[in-house]
Scaffold this active site. Sequence first.
Site, PDB file in Angstrom:
ATOM      1  N   LYS A  22      14.434  18.072  15.376  1.00 26.07           N
ATOM      2  CA  LYS A  22      12.981  18.031  15.195  1.00 26.07           C
ATOM      3  C   LYS A  22      12.263  17.596  16.468  1.00 26.07           C
ATOM      4  O   LYS A  22      11.302  18.236  16.913  1.00 26.07           O
ATOM      5  CB  LYS A  22      12.626  17.072  14.056  1.00 26.07           C
ATOM      6  CG  LYS A  22      11.128  16.850  13.921  1.00 26.07           C
ATOM      7  CD  LYS A  22      10.782  15.573  13.203  1.00 26.07           C
ATOM      8  CE  LYS A  22       9.292  15.275  13.399  1.00 26.07           C
ATOM      9  NZ  LYS A  22       8.896  14.011  12.778  1.00 26.07           N
ATOM     10  N   ARG A  97       1.651  14.271  14.892  1.00 27.80           N
ATOM     11  CA  ARG A  97       1.838  13.494  16.119  1.00 27.80           C
ATOM     12  C   ARG A  97       2.231  14.380  17.300  1.00 27.80           C
ATOM     13  O   ARG A  97       1.760  14.215  18.414  1.00 27.80           O
ATOM     14  CB  ARG A  97       2.917  12.438  15.868  1.00 27.80           C
ATOM     15  CG  ARG A  97       3.228  11.557  17.075  1.00 27.80           C
ATOM     16  CD  ARG A  97       2.197  10.476  17.253  1.00 27.80           C
ATOM     17  NE  ARG A  97       2.375   9.783  18.520  1.00 27.80           N
ATOM     18  CZ  ARG A  97       1.546   8.861  18.965  1.00 27.80           C
ATOM     19  NH1 ARG A  97       0.493   8.535  18.272  1.00 27.80           N
ATOM     20  NH2 ARG A  97       1.756   8.264  20.121  1.00 27.80           N
ATOM     21  N   ASP A 121       3.797   9.118  11.517  1.00 26.32           N
ATOM     22  CA  ASP A 121       4.356   8.029  10.712  1.00 26.32           C
ATOM     23  C   ASP A 121       3.527   6.762  10.833  1.00 26.32           C
ATOM     24  O   ASP A 121       2.945   6.466  11.877  1.00 26.32           O
ATOM     25  CB  ASP A 121       5.787   7.714  11.170  1.00 26.32           C
ATOM     26  CG  ASP A 121       6.765   8.779  10.730  1.00 26.32           C
ATOM     27  OD1 ASP A 121       6.494   9.433   9.722  1.00 26.32           O
ATOM     28  OD2 ASP A 121       7.785   8.943  11.412  1.00 26.32           O
TER      29      ASP A 121
END
Length: 436
Positions: A22, A97, A121
């Site tokens: 990721k 993000r 997050d």
Amino acid sequence: MGTFKIEGGQTLRGEITPQGAKNEALQILCAVLLTDETVTIHNIPDILDVNKLIDLLERLGVKTEKLGKGAYSFKADEIDLDYLQSVQFKEDGKGLRGSIMIVGPLLARFGKGYIPKPGGDKIGRRRLDTHFEGLIKLGARFRYNREEYFYGVEAEKLKGAYMLLDEASVTGTANIVMAAVLAEGTTTIYNAACEPYLQQLCKMLNRMGARISGVGSNLLTIEGVEKLAGTSHTMLPDMIEIGSWIGLAAMTQSELTIKNVGWGSLGQIPNVFRKLGITIEKRDDDIYIPPHTDGYEIQSYIDDSILTVSDAPWPGFTPDLLSIILVVATQAKGSVLIHQKMFESRLFFVDKLIDMGAKIILCDPHRATVIGHDFKSRLKATTMTSPDIRAGVSLLIAALSAKGTSTIHNIEQIDRGYENIDERLRAIGARIERIA
């Protein structure tokens, strides 16, 4: 808000293959903006955060074509710069993000890059100063709209510069590198991040015609070029997912083989799990975890003091796996101090583990002491909510090992980082159900 219903206490068995990385994907996808030629990327994980970034690139004008599972081609030859000032962009960008990394490529190629304050997050402050200070050193003008939380950088022509980064930020380094490859002259970046994902980005850029030396070290030298060409790139397997599966095997006392892990890019991960007493066998490029039917024992230091596991920039232990280590320690024989140095709120999920019967002392926002049960007392099923990607998967592993049926809400957080996790777990024997 989606929900997982998990019947814990099942022994798992079989093979599982990690998805593409990721954190690498978010960098590599932004890099397609650096050229008007076709870039083909393989092993892209089918996860929420990555799919959001692909959608954002499409709205920006990047032509995308899905070639097969995990394979896409991208061509950024008709970019719509007006989209960057739109209400839609301000909404799209703040939900991810990784969107911050479009700024460097856009600035380098088009002379302007904008981004709303990105989300992600809830793990404490993650400042953007390193990104923009580096771009300013390359000659960019910075502006910030405080009312809309909207950042911008502009420049007629970037020029190479020497810089000492105030922190070895992975995304900050990536942003600066992507801007510097098209800058005039030489850029030197000291205290650069050197994670495998950043190495992968640099290697891809070099194949496109960039001149980056020092790849893999914390001192990067970049000779600017006028234009980059297209290329093909394949993602590494996701090291965080690999660590998650190691922890899952240990906690459920299961026999698992993790396929094609890319051993050369795992760094400290196998060694840290071994310090918890977990047996990890290297079989070609696979990891084999035997069933730990007799449990596993945490090592002490040579003076018999308690083991401390802490995070650090690469080649230190990744902060993304500390929550997994903490959960695994709850059933170990012995005690360990978990020290989360790099983020300030990542240990706040431990109250949910304490509700399940874990023996954990939260010393402060950065440190927790875990006293292992040695499987003499199983964790108890409960209902909980996933606070972020990594803590969510840690709670999922705890639920899979617990006695009884657990419920986890807000599983969209887990979907942001793990591809079809419930289907893949069912394939190795887990009893997990997704409830819309």
